[in-house]
Design an enzyme around this catalytic site. Structure first.
Site, mmCIF file in Angstrom:
data_model
loop_
_atom_site.group_PDB
_atom_site.id
_atom_site.type_symbol
_atom_site.label_atom_id
_atom_site.label_comp_id
_atom_site.label_asym_id
_atom_site.label_seq_id
_atom_site.Cartn_x
_atom_site.Cartn_y
_atom_site.Cartn_z
ATOM 1 N N LYS A 46 0.822 -1.217 0.000
ATOM 2 C CA LYS A 46 0.000 0.000 0.000
ATOM 3 C C LYS A 46 0.857 1.269 0.000
ATOM 4 O O LYS A 46 0.481 2.263 -0.628
ATOM 5 C CB LYS A 46 -0.955 0.009 1.188
ATOM 6 C CG LYS A 46 -0.312 0.203 2.553
ATOM 7 C CD LYS A 46 -1.362 0.268 3.640
ATOM 8 C CE LYS A 46 -0.718 0.428 5.009
ATOM 9 N NZ LYS A 46 -0.001 1.704 5.161
ATOM 10 N N THR A 47 2.003 1.252 0.707
ATOM 11 C CA THR A 47 2.844 2.448 0.736
ATOM 12 C C THR A 47 3.401 2.745 -0.654
ATOM 13 O O THR A 47 3.477 3.905 -1.073
ATOM 14 C CB THR A 47 3.997 2.278 1.746
ATOM 15 O OG1 THR A 47 3.451 1.977 3.026
ATOM 16 C CG2 THR A 47 4.817 3.553 1.846
ATOM 17 N N ASP A 232 -3.960 7.522 4.368
ATOM 18 C CA ASP A 232 -3.412 6.199 4.710
ATOM 19 C C ASP A 232 -4.122 5.671 5.956
ATOM 20 O O ASP A 232 -4.560 6.436 6.811
ATOM 21 C CB ASP A 232 -1.911 6.328 4.970
ATOM 22 C CG ASP A 232 -1.223 4.978 5.090
ATOM 23 O OD1 ASP A 232 -1.822 3.963 4.688
ATOM 24 O OD2 ASP A 232 -0.085 4.939 5.589
ATOM 25 N N GLU A 233 -4.241 4.353 6.069
ATOM 26 C CA GLU A 233 -4.847 3.689 7.240
ATOM 27 C C GLU A 233 -6.246 4.258 7.538
ATOM 28 O O GLU A 233 -6.584 4.593 8.670
ATOM 29 C CB GLU A 233 -3.943 3.837 8.475
ATOM 30 C CG GLU A 233 -2.522 3.333 8.301
ATOM 31 C CD GLU A 233 -2.419 1.816 8.293
ATOM 32 O OE1 GLU A 233 -3.468 1.136 8.255
ATOM 33 O OE2 GLU A 233 -1.281 1.303 8.319
ATOM 34 N N GLN A 263 -8.077 -4.948 9.286
ATOM 35 C CA GLN A 263 -7.042 -4.603 10.268
ATOM 36 C C GLN A 263 -7.463 -3.417 11.141
ATOM 37 O O GLN A 263 -6.607 -2.734 11.708
ATOM 38 C CB GLN A 263 -5.721 -4.285 9.560
ATOM 39 C CG GLN A 263 -5.118 -5.484 8.844
ATOM 40 C CD GLN A 263 -3.711 -5.225 8.350
ATOM 41 O OE1 GLN A 263 -2.757 -5.148 9.127
ATOM 42 N NE2 GLN A 263 -3.560 -5.104 7.044
ATOM 43 N N ARG A 610 1.482 -11.377 10.316
ATOM 44 C CA ARG A 610 2.815 -10.837 10.626
ATOM 45 C C ARG A 610 3.908 -11.818 10.229
ATOM 46 O O ARG A 610 5.079 -11.448 10.132
ATOM 47 C CB ARG A 610 2.959 -10.540 12.123
ATOM 48 C CG ARG A 610 2.043 -9.497 12.729
ATOM 49 C CD ARG A 610 1.973 -8.224 11.950
ATOM 50 N NE ARG A 610 0.844 -8.270 11.006
ATOM 51 C CZ ARG A 610 0.670 -7.425 10.015
ATOM 52 N NH1 ARG A 610 1.559 -6.487 9.786
ATOM 53 N NH2 ARG A 610 -0.378 -7.519 9.219
#
Length: 735
Positions: A46-47, A232-233, A263, A610
């Site tokens: 995503k970044t 973002d987020e 998330q 993770r």
């Protein structure tokens, strides 16, 4: 619209940037006009999409750098985004890029006079906020003990998260908060902040809403300025941030929100998952792009994560996949108790070390902070270096240090440092002048501070309420000291926490950290069962504390909560404590029902994703609560993982050499069938109400007796052989 200086600094062309993206990433970058929701699963890049999208807009000359607004939640994420954009375009300095709060401060300083402030206003930290609230409570004659300043701070922050000024709080929001005084305190607090030319962090968003809703010219300036908005987020936004973004996007409507509804795990700090779920309703012409190709985890890990999260109803839906073709199955281990669990994980860590896996590539992720204790103890024994991320090591936590200080005073009355720590904890009305008097008496008579207090009581040097308060403190310490040789150590610690009022102090505390502190105290009591004497325990703590002074730059395994792990990744991940009541956490389900359960499941999804290569999930059949064993059952999340993605390791709680042949998913489903409201029907904690005067009971050390009096959890019992004693209900059973 990019100037020559910027163009010269661009290292790559637009086509070169786009060529590095997969099909979905490229679609998200090139869909520049109109509202866009990018559902970015864990590890899907995503970044890269966000930064490449900014570069694409600039290279296509769709906007000047100053016409782009990019917001995120953490300074770390903002710095990373700035560095990447600078590398791609050289234009980040002109962008409006940063956290919600930094952007808010920038806008508010430009229009501070509209809010009754000056541009040099200060932003108060939490300590200053609490200090100011305490002053207000004192002026209003509100008891800070029954309704502490931290409680009001939390209430006020929740209203600010919802975008509510004092005049906008209605009875539907109030519900008698803070003893019915919260709205009044909120209004005075905001007035006082204005007088101080100050804001708190919540104001940095709330004041922007005020500017945009009450001053149309200011709103028009910014909605026309920002042609492109990137967020973002987005799943972590609160209502106030959501409203601010909608206002800013009302003109150009070129808003791109990147996030993952699966998330969203921060509802306890105001995040509202509904913001991302209703994006397509808020923007009817919106497009949605799903990033589902994960580049870091193996197929078994991603399949498990997708299967677990699919059980949530409140989600937009996506399924992670990976081009990686091979990988190990998830390893599931059933164990007898938490001690065996820590030994198992310690052995696995050592084995991987021998196979050249670095400790920094491993992590233990727990649902609650108290769970780290058993692993810390085990790793210290094995000599495995570790770090606790996002929190203190167990014995360094304030509530643990406070309790240990009580025990040090009981064991050694000459311990002045320990006495100073807890003599006014909880509050006993002991001020600086009294402490100075105790110090002076101790020095003059060459005695300890504890014995100085005893002396001052005897000769009448103390006055007023201090006499009763310190007399009770001394008598309590003497009684606890006498019980050390008579009662199990865990029971003495329980009495200290109960009779000192220390546990009640944290129970009354309404801050988000209070529940975790109470869990840590329970874990400390559990730890006492491993020691024969108080002296042995205190020596152990000293050695543990000394051992924590290891080389901080050494290769270390990481321990952290699942909340702290979001955004991180490790080659090897251990997920211990997957039991009902622990994970999913019972309190989350009790307080918010199905909504809480779904957030717990999102935490499970975060934990699983993770891991890059190896994932271990473990659960114990027994947990010790108040030094008494209680059965535990596997987490329902284990039963949601398809069997074809799991290797069931042998041994453990079932004790069968070939348990991997058992239908463990059916076993979990069967066990969960006996659970009502998330609590096991056959092994619930003892109900203290079943003890009444005259009840015949049994105590493991003192034998049989009859209850002489009942006061809450405290029982007075006439034992047949040990005589009359005070004990806690958790340590006896009906005979």
């Amino acid at each position: 619209m990019v100037d020559a200086a910027v163009t010269e600094s661009i290292a790559q062309t637009d086509s070169e940037l786009l060529a590095k993206l997969n099909e979905e990433q490229r679609l998200a970058v090139e869909t520049t006009d109109g509202p866009l929701l990018v559902l970015a699963g864990a590890g899907t890049g995503k970044t890269r999409v966000l930064t490449t999208r900014i570069a694409h807009i600039l290279l296509e000359k769709k906007a000047w750098p100053g016409e782009i607004l990019a917001v995120t939640f953490t300074n770390k994420a903002a710095r990373e985004m700035q560095e990447r954009v600078t590398h791609l375009t050289g234009a980040s300095q002109a962008l409006w890029m940063g956290t919600f709060h930094s952007i808010g401060a920038r806008i508010i300083r430009r229009h501070a006079e509209k809010l009754g402030l000056t541009s040099s206003f200060t932003i108060l930290d939490m300590d200053d906020q609490i200090r100011l609230l305490k002053q207000i409570l004192n002026e209003l004659s509100i008891d800070d003990k029954s309704t502490p300043a931290k409680l009001f701070s939390g209430i006020i922050q929740s209203w600010k998260d919802q975008g509510l000024r004092p005049d906008q709080v209605t009875s539907a929001h109030d519900l008698g908060a803070g003893g019915g005084n919260a709205v009044k305190v909120y209004k005075i607090y905001q007035d006082r902040l204005r007088q101080l030319n100050a804001t708190d962090f919540g104001d940095l968003i709330l004041h922007m809403l005020t500017l945009f809703t009450q001053f149309q010219d200011i709103l028009q300036e910014y909605v026309k300025r920002f042609k492109y908005i990137l967020v973002d987020e987005y799943q972590d936004t609160n209502v106030s941030q959501y409203l601010w973004l909608r206002l800013l996007a009302s003109f150009h409507k070129n808003i791109c929100c990147v996030g993952d509804d699966d998330q969203s795990i921060y509802s306890w700090r105001g995040a509202e998952v509904g913001n991302i779920l209703r994006f397509e309703r808020d923007y009817p012409n919106a497009k949605t792009v799903r990033l589902e190709c994960n580049y870091r985890s193996t197929p078994h890990i991603l399949a498990a994560a997708s299967a677990v999260i699919a059980n949530n109803k409140g989600r937009l839906g996506k399924t992670l996949w990976t081009p990686i073709k091979e990988g190990e199955k998830i390893r599931l281990k059933s164990l007898w108790d938490e001690g065996e669990e820590s030994r198992f994980i310690g052995e696995e860590v050592e084995a991987m070390q021998h196979n050249s896996v670095s400790l920094k590539d491993m992590a233990i992720l727990v649902r609650a902070g108290f769970q780290t204790r058993s692993f810390e103890e085990r790793f210290l024994t094995l000599g495995i270096p570790y770090r606790v991320i996002g929190g203190l090591r167990f014995y360094e936590r304030a509530e643990i240090r406070d309790t240990i200080a009580y025990l040090r005073v009981i064991a050694t009355p000459q311990d002045d440092l320990a006495l100073e720590r807890i003599i006014n904890l909880p509050k006993r009305g002991i001020g600086q002048a009294t402490m100075q008097g105790i110090h002076t008496t101790a020095r003059n008579l060459n005695i300890s501070m504890y014995h100085a207090v005893v002396h001052m009581l005897a000769v009448g040097e103390l006055k007023g309420k201090l006499v009763a308060s310190l007399d009770k403190f001394v008598k309590d310490c003497e009684r606890w000291r006498g019980q050390i040789e008579q009662l199990p150590l865990a029971e003495v610690v329980e009495l200290v926490l109960e009779e000192s009022g220390y546990r009640a102090m944290w129970t009354a505390e309404k801050s988000p950290e209070a529940a975790g502190r109470l869990e840590n105290l329970k874990e400390l009591v559990r730890a006492m069962g491993d020691f024969e004497s108080l002296a042995a325990f205190l020596e152990h703590v000293s050695l543990v504390t000394e051992a924590t002074n290891a080389d901080k730059n050494a290769d270390m395994i990481s321990m952290m909560t699942l909340h702290a792990a979001k955004g991180l990744e490790f080659k090897v991940v251990f997920l211990p404590g997957w039991e009902e009541g622990v994970f999913p956490h019972q309190r989350a389900m009790d307080e918010t029902g199905m909504k809480g359960l779904e957030e717990e499941r999102r935490l499970a999804y975060v934990g699983i994703t993770r891991a890059r290569e190896k994932l271990f999930i473990s659960h114990a059949a027994n947990r010790r609560i108040y030094n008494q064993w209680q059965s535990s059952i596997p987490s329902r999340f284990i039963g949601e993982i398809p069997a074809e993605h799991v290797d069931k390791l042998g041994g453990g709680m079932y004790g069968a050499p070939k348990v991997e042949q058992r239908d463990w998913r059916a076993e979990v489903a069967s066990i969960l069938g006996s659970v009502v409201g998330g609590k096991q029907t056959g092994t619930a904690a003892k109900d203290e109400s079943k003890f009444s005067k005259g009840s015949r009971i049994f105590h493991q050390k003192f034998g049989y007796g009859r209850v002489a009096a009942v006061q809450g959890k405290n029982l007075e019992i006439d034992f047949e052989k040990a005589g009359h004693k005070k004990v806690l209900a958790d340590y006896v059973e009906l005979a």
